[in-house]
Design an enzyme around this catalytic site. Structure first.
Site, PDB file in Angstrom:
ATOM      1  N   ASP A  51       0.703  -1.444  -0.018  1.00  0.00           N
ATOM      2  CA  ASP A  51       0.046   0.255   0.025  1.00  0.00           C
ATOM      3  C   ASP A  51       0.998   1.365  -0.025  1.00  0.00           C
ATOM      4  O   ASP A  51       1.789   1.332   0.637  1.00  0.00           O
ATOM      5  CB  ASP A  51      -0.818  -0.180   1.233  1.00  0.00           C
ATOM      6  CG  ASP A  51      -1.959   0.880   1.172  1.00  0.00           C
ATOM      7  OD1 ASP A  51      -2.393   1.507   0.074  1.00  0.00           O
ATOM      8  OD2 ASP A  51      -2.736   1.085   2.162  1.00  0.00           O
ATOM      9  N   HIS A  52       0.468   2.373  -0.903  1.00  0.00           N
ATOM     10  CA  HIS A  52       1.285   3.355  -0.875  1.00  0.00           C
ATOM     11  C   HIS A  52       2.661   3.511  -0.965  1.00  0.00           C
ATOM     12  O   HIS A  52       3.471   3.932  -0.441  1.00  0.00           O
ATOM     13  CB  HIS A  52       0.923   4.058   0.302  1.00  0.00           C
ATOM     14  CG  HIS A  52      -0.437   4.786   0.563  1.00  0.00           C
ATOM     15  ND1 HIS A  52      -1.004   5.864  -0.376  1.00  0.00           N
ATOM     16  CD2 HIS A  52      -1.441   4.502   1.359  1.00  0.00           C
ATOM     17  CE1 HIS A  52      -2.254   6.021   0.007  1.00  0.00           C
ATOM     18  NE2 HIS A  52      -2.666   4.978   0.806  1.00  0.00           N
ATOM     19  N   HIS A  95      -9.620   5.431  -1.128  1.00  0.00           N
ATOM     20  CA  HIS A  95      -8.782   5.319   0.485  1.00  0.00           C
ATOM     21  C   HIS A  95      -9.572   5.898   1.366  1.00  0.00           C
ATOM     22  O   HIS A  95     -10.556   6.715   0.964  1.00  0.00           O
ATOM     23  CB  HIS A  95      -7.361   6.026  -0.191  1.00  0.00           C
ATOM     24  CG  HIS A  95      -6.629   5.103  -0.833  1.00  0.00           C
ATOM     25  ND1 HIS A  95      -5.222   4.646  -0.593  1.00  0.00           N
ATOM     26  CD2 HIS A  95      -6.700   4.513  -2.191  1.00  0.00           C
ATOM     27  CE1 HIS A  95      -4.769   3.914  -1.388  1.00  0.00           C
ATOM     28  NE2 HIS A  95      -5.442   3.613  -2.157  1.00  0.00           N
ATOM     29  N   ASN A 151     -10.184   1.030   0.565  1.00  0.00           N
ATOM     30  CA  ASN A 151      -8.986   0.754   1.781  1.00  0.00           C
ATOM     31  C   ASN A 151      -9.466   1.014   3.082  1.00  0.00           C
ATOM     32  O   ASN A 151     -10.159   2.009   3.458  1.00  0.00           O
ATOM     33  CB  ASN A 151      -7.799   1.466   1.223  1.00  0.00           C
ATOM     34  CG  ASN A 151      -6.971   1.098   0.095  1.00  0.00           C
ATOM     35  OD1 ASN A 151      -7.550   0.318  -0.716  1.00  0.00           O
ATOM     36  ND2 ASN A 151      -5.754   1.407  -0.171  1.00  0.00           N
ATOM     37  N   ALA A 188      -7.955   0.779   7.172  1.00  0.00           N
ATOM     38  CA  ALA A 188      -6.710   0.764   8.059  1.00  0.00           C
ATOM     39  C   ALA A 188      -6.855   1.292   9.633  1.00  0.00           C
ATOM     40  O   ALA A 188      -6.949   0.595  10.306  1.00  0.00           O
ATOM     41  CB  ALA A 188      -5.564   1.371   7.265  1.00  0.00           C
TER      42      ALA A 188
HETATM   43  P1  13P Z   1      -8.280   4.702   6.502  1.00  0.00           P
HETATM   44  O1  13P Z   1      -7.015   4.674   7.484  1.00  0.00           O
HETATM   45  O2  13P Z   1      -8.827   6.143   6.770  1.00  0.00           O
HETATM   46  O3  13P Z   1      -9.402   3.499   6.782  1.00  0.00           O
HETATM   47  O4  13P Z   1      -7.537   4.772   5.144  1.00  0.00           O
HETATM   48  C1  13P Z   1      -6.760   3.619   4.777  1.00  0.00           C
HETATM   49  C2  13P Z   1      -6.255   3.824   3.329  1.00  0.00           C
HETATM   50  O5  13P Z   1      -6.674   4.511   2.695  1.00  0.00           O
HETATM   51  C3  13P Z   1      -4.986   2.927   3.141  1.00  0.00           C
HETATM   52  O6  13P Z   1      -4.476   3.112   1.870  1.00  0.00           O
END
Ligand code: 13P
Length: 280
Positions: free
Chosen positions: A82-83, A207, A229, A231
């Protein structure tokens, strides 16, 4: 099953008019809770990690754990960095065994974003690895302007040009979300999403899933978002569940006992999010 490519899961989600969750995890347990729930629900999932969490677990270890757990289940599981901030970090993930990548150079100007993303796509495609890019920077939820200011949102014409020039397999777009805990209620620009979706033919990614009202998310899934997404909510929940279990005082004060007791509440939490995006 062997790991699937994220883009193949996204295409399947698109056919089904559903959305797959890309969860960011950070250790063995946080991966296992998600893959076990995906298997119980028979809902495909994309496992991801932030490059910053490499201090907690090397990318190669994260990849090995995910591959091993995916091998034991029937549900499709993909593994994505990711990223990825640059070419070198993406290549580190390639060497570590990741099968899908995100390159995020969306904070750079359009031409530089195109150049760096295209470079990653070219190399990754040569290795059979699919790539998600980002256009229109999805910022930080603690800064309201990052998600409320439409000037930073993805423009339809730019999205078309970006996809054509980079060859990305999926595209993260800015339509009113941001990463982390929102300081005010977000309002997704669904009209813009609809326009981008109609103009483009690759899966679109949203995201900043934590804290977006469910009705808005469901509307976005109906308008072409095939990957959400998630997290912050997962990390907060794991902390809250652990805290509650400790405070209740019913388990022996051992980290191993705590992790075992977290299994069911964490899986139930994951289940709720998966079912919202992938209704039966
Ligand atoms: P959040 O942490 O806001 O759920 O976003 C996660 C994200 O976009 C990871 O790429």
């Amino acid at each position: 099953m062997a790991l699937e490519r994220a883009v193949d899961i996204l295409k399947y989600a698109d056919e089904q008019k559903k959305c797959v969750i890309g969860f960011d995890a950070f250790d063995y347990n946080s991966v296992k809770w998600i893959i076990d729930t995906a298997e119980e629900e028979q809902i495909p999932v994309i496992m991801m990690i932030y490059p910053g969490d490499r201090t907690l677990i090397p990318l190669s270890t994260f990849a090995a754990i995910t591959k091993d757990l995916a091998k034991k289940v029937k549900v499709p599981v993909a593994l994505m960095l990711d990223h990825g901030p640059n070419f070198d970090t993406v290549m580190e993930a390639v060497r570590g065994g990741f099968t899908s990548m995100m390159i995020d150079t969306s904070h750079l100007d359009f031409e530089e974003n195109v150049r760096q993303t295209a470079e990653v796509v070219k190399t990754c495609h040569g290795l059979g690895i699919d790539v998600e890019g980002e256009l229109g920077h999805v910022g930080i939820a603690s800064r309201e302007s990052d998600y409320a200011d439409a000037d930073g949102y993805t423009k339809v014409a730019d999205a078309l040009e970006f996809i054509e020039r980079t060859g990305v397999d999926s595209l993260a777009i800015a339509i009113g979300t941001a990463h982390g805990a929102y300081v005010s209620k977000p309002h997704l620009d669904l009209t813009r999403l609809d326009e981008i979706n109609r103009a483009t033919d690759i899966p679109l990614v949203l995201h900043g899933g934590t804290g977006v009202p469910e009705d808005q998310l469901k509307a976005a899934f109906g308008l072409g978002i095939n990957k959400l997404n998630y997290a912050t909510g997962y990390k907060l929940k794991s902390f809250d569940v652990a805290k509650e279990l400790v405070e209740r005082g019913e388990i022996r004060p051992r980290l191993s006992d705590l992790l075992m007791a977290m299994n069911q509440p964490m899986k139930d939490f994951v289940r709720g999010i998966m079912r919202m995006a992938w209704p039966k």
